[in-house]
Scaffold this motif. Structure first.
Motif, mmCIF file in Angstrom:
data_model
loop_
_atom_site.group_PDB
_atom_site.id
_atom_site.type_symbol
_atom_site.label_atom_id
_atom_site.label_comp_id
_atom_site.label_asym_id
_atom_site.label_seq_id
_atom_site.Cartn_x
_atom_site.Cartn_y
_atom_site.Cartn_z
ATOM 1 N N ALA A 39 0.834 -1.196 0.000
ATOM 2 C CA ALA A 39 0.000 0.000 0.000
ATOM 3 C C ALA A 39 0.871 1.249 0.000
ATOM 4 O O ALA A 39 1.954 1.268 0.569
ATOM 5 C CB ALA A 39 -0.904 -0.004 1.230
ATOM 6 N N ASP A 40 0.388 2.261 -0.644
ATOM 7 C CA ASP A 40 1.075 3.549 -0.648
ATOM 8 C C ASP A 40 0.440 4.402 0.454
ATOM 9 O O ASP A 40 -0.435 5.221 0.195
ATOM 10 C CB ASP A 40 0.928 4.212 -2.019
ATOM 11 N N PHE A 41 0.870 4.146 1.685
ATOM 12 C CA PHE A 41 0.269 4.827 2.822
ATOM 13 C C PHE A 41 0.478 6.333 2.755
ATOM 14 O O PHE A 41 -0.427 7.101 3.055
ATOM 15 C CB PHE A 41 0.832 4.276 4.140
ATOM 16 N N ARG A 42 1.667 6.776 2.371
ATOM 17 C CA ARG A 42 1.947 8.206 2.306
ATOM 18 C C ARG A 42 1.048 8.880 1.274
ATOM 19 O O ARG A 42 0.468 9.939 1.530
ATOM 20 C CB ARG A 42 3.421 8.461 1.986
ATOM 21 N N ASP A 44 1.669 16.112 12.157
ATOM 22 C CA ASP A 44 2.774 15.341 12.734
ATOM 23 C C ASP A 44 2.358 13.924 13.122
ATOM 24 O O ASP A 44 3.047 12.958 12.830
ATOM 25 C CB ASP A 44 3.358 16.048 13.957
ATOM 26 N N TRP A 45 1.202 13.797 13.797
ATOM 27 C CA TRP A 45 0.774 12.479 14.263
ATOM 28 C C TRP A 45 0.466 11.554 13.095
ATOM 29 O O TRP A 45 0.726 10.356 13.167
ATOM 30 C CB TRP A 45 -0.428 12.599 15.206
ATOM 31 N N MET A 46 -0.059 12.122 12.004
ATOM 32 C CA MET A 46 -0.356 11.296 10.836
ATOM 33 C C MET A 46 0.941 10.852 10.173
ATOM 34 O O MET A 46 1.053 9.705 9.720
ATOM 35 C CB MET A 46 -1.233 12.075 9.842
ATOM 36 N N SER A 74 -6.035 1.699 8.481
ATOM 37 C CA SER A 74 -6.113 2.014 7.060
ATOM 38 C C SER A 74 -7.139 3.115 6.787
ATOM 39 O O SER A 74 -6.876 4.045 6.028
ATOM 40 C CB SER A 74 -6.471 0.755 6.270
ATOM 41 N N THR A 75 -8.296 3.032 7.439
ATOM 42 C CA THR A 75 -9.317 4.055 7.198
ATOM 43 C C THR A 75 -8.965 5.384 7.866
ATOM 44 O O THR A 75 -9.349 6.436 7.378
ATOM 45 C CB THR A 75 -10.727 3.585 7.638
ATOM 46 N N ILE A 76 -8.211 5.349 8.971
ATOM 47 C CA ILE A 76 -7.733 6.596 9.585
ATOM 48 C C ILE A 76 -6.771 7.285 8.628
ATOM 49 O O ILE A 76 -6.871 8.490 8.380
ATOM 50 C CB ILE A 76 -7.059 6.330 10.948
ATOM 51 N N ILE A 77 -5.831 6.508 8.055
ATOM 52 C CA ILE A 77 -4.872 7.076 7.108
ATOM 53 C C ILE A 77 -5.600 7.655 5.902
ATOM 54 O O ILE A 77 -5.243 8.719 5.399
ATOM 55 C CB ILE A 77 -3.834 6.011 6.678
ATOM 56 N N ALA A 78 -6.661 6.986 5.463
ATOM 57 C CA ALA A 78 -7.424 7.445 4.304
ATOM 58 C C ALA A 78 -8.368 8.602 4.638
ATOM 59 O O ALA A 78 -9.009 9.160 3.748
ATOM 60 C CB ALA A 78 -8.226 6.286 3.711
ATOM 61 N N GLY A 79 -8.462 8.963 5.918
ATOM 62 C CA GLY A 79 -9.329 10.070 6.319
ATOM 63 C C GLY A 79 -10.805 9.724 6.301
ATOM 64 O O GLY A 79 -11.648 10.607 6.228
ATOM 65 N N LYS A 80 -11.139 8.428 6.418
ATOM 66 C CA LYS A 80 -12.537 8.004 6.331
ATOM 67 C C LYS A 80 -13.049 7.343 7.606
ATOM 68 O O LYS A 80 -14.155 6.838 7.630
ATOM 69 C CB LYS A 80 -12.700 7.028 5.161
ATOM 70 N N TYR A 81 -12.258 7.348 8.660
ATOM 71 C CA TYR A 81 -12.646 6.685 9.912
ATOM 72 C C TYR A 81 -13.733 7.501 10.588
ATOM 73 O O TYR A 81 -13.576 8.683 10.830
ATOM 74 C CB TYR A 81 -11.426 6.550 10.822
ATOM 75 N N ARG A 82 -14.835 6.851 10.927
ATOM 76 C CA ARG A 82 -15.968 7.552 11.536
ATOM 77 C C ARG A 82 -16.081 7.305 13.034
ATOM 78 O O ARG A 82 -16.896 7.909 13.704
ATOM 79 C CB ARG A 82 -17.264 7.149 10.849
ATOM 80 N N GLY A 83 -15.268 6.405 13.544
ATOM 81 C CA GLY A 83 -15.307 6.112 14.973
ATOM 82 C C GLY A 83 -14.547 7.142 15.780
ATOM 83 O O GLY A 83 -13.955 8.076 15.250
ATOM 84 N N ALA A 107 0.169 10.048 19.092
ATOM 85 C CA ALA A 107 1.622 10.129 18.910
ATOM 86 C C ALA A 107 2.354 9.569 20.128
ATOM 87 O O ALA A 107 3.328 8.844 20.001
ATOM 88 C CB ALA A 107 2.047 11.564 18.652
ATOM 89 N N ALA A 108 1.853 9.879 21.316
ATOM 90 C CA ALA A 108 2.480 9.371 22.537
ATOM 91 C C ALA A 108 2.362 7.851 22.607
ATOM 92 O O ALA A 108 3.313 7.173 23.018
ATOM 93 C CB ALA A 108 1.811 9.998 23.772
ATOM 94 N N ARG A 109 1.264 7.306 22.179
ATOM 95 C CA ARG A 109 1.063 5.854 22.196
ATOM 96 C C ARG A 109 2.016 5.175 21.215
ATOM 97 O O ARG A 109 2.587 4.142 21.531
ATOM 98 C CB ARG A 109 -0.386 5.549 21.832
ATOM 99 N N ILE A 110 2.184 5.765 20.047
ATOM 100 C CA ILE A 110 3.113 5.204 19.044
ATOM 101 C C ILE A 110 4.530 5.222 19.596
ATOM 102 O O ILE A 110 5.259 4.230 19.519
ATOM 103 C CB ILE A 110 3.029 5.980 17.724
ATOM 104 N N LYS A 111 4.949 6.342 20.169
ATOM 105 C CA LYS A 111 6.314 6.462 20.690
ATOM 106 C C LYS A 111 6.550 5.550 21.881
ATOM 107 O O LYS A 111 7.615 4.969 22.034
ATOM 108 C CB LYS A 111 6.600 7.909 21.079
#
Length: 83
Positions: A13-16, A29-31, A58-67, A76-80
């Protein structure tokens, strides 16, 4: 009998590109951190680190997450923290 696609036959997938189309340039930054994590470890690796399902990431990255999602700072803190 093996079902499903052959191993390594799925295109990467081309996530970027997906994120840039949805969130614009420059990415928040968080994205950018979420995209980097997904590119480095795949959706499965990202799923284990941040506690969201592959499809949700995947849907968050695509900007379509409704939850409901974490705030950008909390995400960002959770990822780090799990790096």
């Amino acid at each position: 009998m093996n079902r499903g696609p052959a191993k390594n036959s799925r295109s990467t997938a081309d996530f970027r590109g997906k994120a840039l189309a949805a969130w614009g340039d420059p990415l928040p930054d968080w994205m950018g951190e979420l995209v980097a994590l997904a590119e480095a470890e795949g959706l499965g690796g990202a799923e284990k680190r941040i506690g969201y399902s592959r499809s949700a990431i995947s849907t968050i990255i695509a900007g379509k997450y409704r939850g409901e999602t974490l705030s950008p700072a909390a995400a960002a803190a959770r990822i780090k923290a799990r790096a």
